[in-house]
Design a protein around this motif. Structure first.
Motif, PDB file in Angstrom:
ATOM      1  N   LYS A 132      72.197  65.020-106.328  1.00  0.00           N
ATOM      2  CA  LYS A 132      72.388  64.350-105.032  1.00  0.00           C
ATOM      3  C   LYS A 132      71.966  62.888-105.113  1.00  0.00           C
ATOM      4  CE  LYS A 132      71.194  64.741-100.124  1.00  0.00           C
ATOM      5  NZ  LYS A 132      70.474  65.550 -99.098  1.00  0.00           N
ATOM      6  N   GLU A 165      78.061  67.933 -99.072  1.00  0.00           N
ATOM      7  CA  GLU A 165      77.210  68.026-100.254  1.00  0.00           C
ATOM      8  C   GLU A 165      77.142  69.456-100.746  1.00  0.00           C
ATOM      9  OE1 GLU A 165      75.164  66.615-103.279  1.00  0.00           O
ATOM     10  OE2 GLU A 165      75.831  65.361-101.593  1.00  0.00           O
ATOM     11  N   ARG A 216      74.515  60.807-107.115  1.00  0.00           N
ATOM     12  CA  ARG A 216      75.783  60.621-106.402  1.00  0.00           C
ATOM     13  C   ARG A 216      75.641  59.620-105.262  1.00  0.00           C
ATOM     14  NH1 ARG A 216      78.044  65.289-103.855  1.00  0.00           N
ATOM     15  NH2 ARG A 216      80.057  64.226-104.033  1.00  0.00           N
ATOM     16  N   HIS A 217      74.489  59.589-104.644  1.00  0.00           N
ATOM     17  CA  HIS A 217      74.295  58.736-103.482  1.00  0.00           C
ATOM     18  C   HIS A 217      73.723  57.361-103.824  1.00  0.00           C
ATOM     19  CE1 HIS A 217      75.080  61.576-100.052  1.00  0.00           C
ATOM     20  NE2 HIS A 217      75.022  62.418-101.068  1.00  0.00           N
ATOM     21  N   ASN A 218      73.481  57.093-105.113  1.00  0.00           N
ATOM     22  CA  ASN A 218      72.903  55.804-105.487  1.00  0.00           C
ATOM     23  C   ASN A 218      73.748  55.075-106.531  1.00  0.00           C
ATOM     24  OD1 ASN A 218      69.984  55.385-104.225  1.00  0.00           O
ATOM     25  ND2 ASN A 218      70.256  57.588-104.631  1.00  0.00           N
TER      26      ASN A 218
END
Length: 308
Positions: free
Chosen positions: A218, A3, A221-223
């Motif tokens: 973040k 990350e 990108r992660h969802n």
């Protein structure tokens, strides 16, 4: 892939825009004729005027934190789009508990997002003229749909109500500019992320702005929104006349995830709040809006072409 973290800022360690419009009635379409400022806006908008865009599209304005200028960008972008493009444009306040978009424009009707949602349920399909009656009218031809003004009737829209509103607006408007909130966990925010054609991240300056931007990137990108993020435009808004801390590093960080990063200079008229008067906005800010407008329209056009 590890990350990325935002660059260290002052006081922070490294650890720490020819289009095809949706169908409209003739009476409604006549309002798209000459309006104040259009020729100047077309000249400044450059390629955003000529790019062909099919269909109707939602542009979500997503502030990375409260108070960074999300509503300001929504009002500016909506105004510039309405002046530069022939297709109809509407700005919509979708803050869960009511936002301040209505403060940026003269108040000419008590209609709101909620009353339009209720009308769709009561009447079924609305005509273009019926929809127009719910909108605040502006000199730029931008339509504005605000939140309820009375506190006693202000409550969060449901996702079903929001869907009814956006669907009826998209019948008669080419661009919906949605004034969103920074709460990424709220159902309305997530629903609009799923339906948005384009995303504009609004970023504050300084340490807090960088941290909030990193958290937002973040989360996206992660969802499941990495592709939408990669096509998005990040807009850093200066809220004071000071230069801010380490803006080049913040821009480099945002450029690694977004399609473009732009900086809006401090503007005294915008800083004082209240009704937006384009005549009082500085020349430097209007010039800075030109590439943002072009980026948004180009991004939508490219995304539409890739899905054909």
């Amino acid at each position: 892939m590890p990350e990325r973290v935002p660059p260290p800022l002052a006081g922070q360690s490294s650890s720490a825009m020819s289009d095809t419009s949706p169908p409209r009635s003739r009476k409604y379409a006549r309002r798209s004729e000459t309006r104040p400022g259009r020729r100047a806006a077309e000249r400044s908008a450059g390629p955003a005027v000529d790019i062909r865009v099919e269909g109707s599209h939602q542009v979500l304005i997503l502030p990375c934190a409260g108070g960074v200028g999300g509503t300001t960008l929504c009002a500016l972008l909506g105004t510039e789009l309405a002046l530069a493009r022939s297709g109809r444009v509407v700005a919509v306040d979708i803050h869960p508990n009511g936002g301040s978009l209505g403060v940026r424009f003269p108040h000419r009707t008590d209609a709101s997002v909620r009353s339009l949602a209720e009308a769709v349920v009561e009447r079924g399909r609305l005509t273009a003229v019926q929809v127009e009656a719910f909108l605040q009218d502006t000199a730029s031809r931008l339509g504005v749909l605000t939140s309820p003004r009375a506190p006693e009737v202000t409550e969060a829209l449901s996702t079903a109500e929001l869907r009814r509103v956006t669907e009826v607006l998209q019948e008669y408007h080419q661009f919906l500019v949605l004034d969103g909130c920074s709460d990424l966990t709220h159902a309305l925010t997530q629903a609009t992320l799923c339906t948005a054609s384009h995303l504009a991240l609004v970023v504050g300056t300084g340490v807090d702005g960088a941290v909030a931007a990193a958290d937002t990137v973040k989360w996206l990108r992660h969802n499941g929104f990495e592709e939408l993020l990669s096509r998005s435009d990040a807009v850093v808004i200066r809220r004071s006349a000071s230069r801010g801390a380490r803006l080049p590093e913040l821009r480099e960080y945002l450029d690694s995830f977004c399609a473009s990063t732009s900086l809006l200079p401090y503007d005294a008229h915008l800083a004082q709040g209240g009704v937006l008067d384009r005549r009082l906005v500085s020349t430097s800010l209007r010039k800075a809006m030109s590439p943002i407008l072009a980026n948004v329209v180009q991004g939508i056009a490219r995304a539409s072409a890739s899905t054909d």
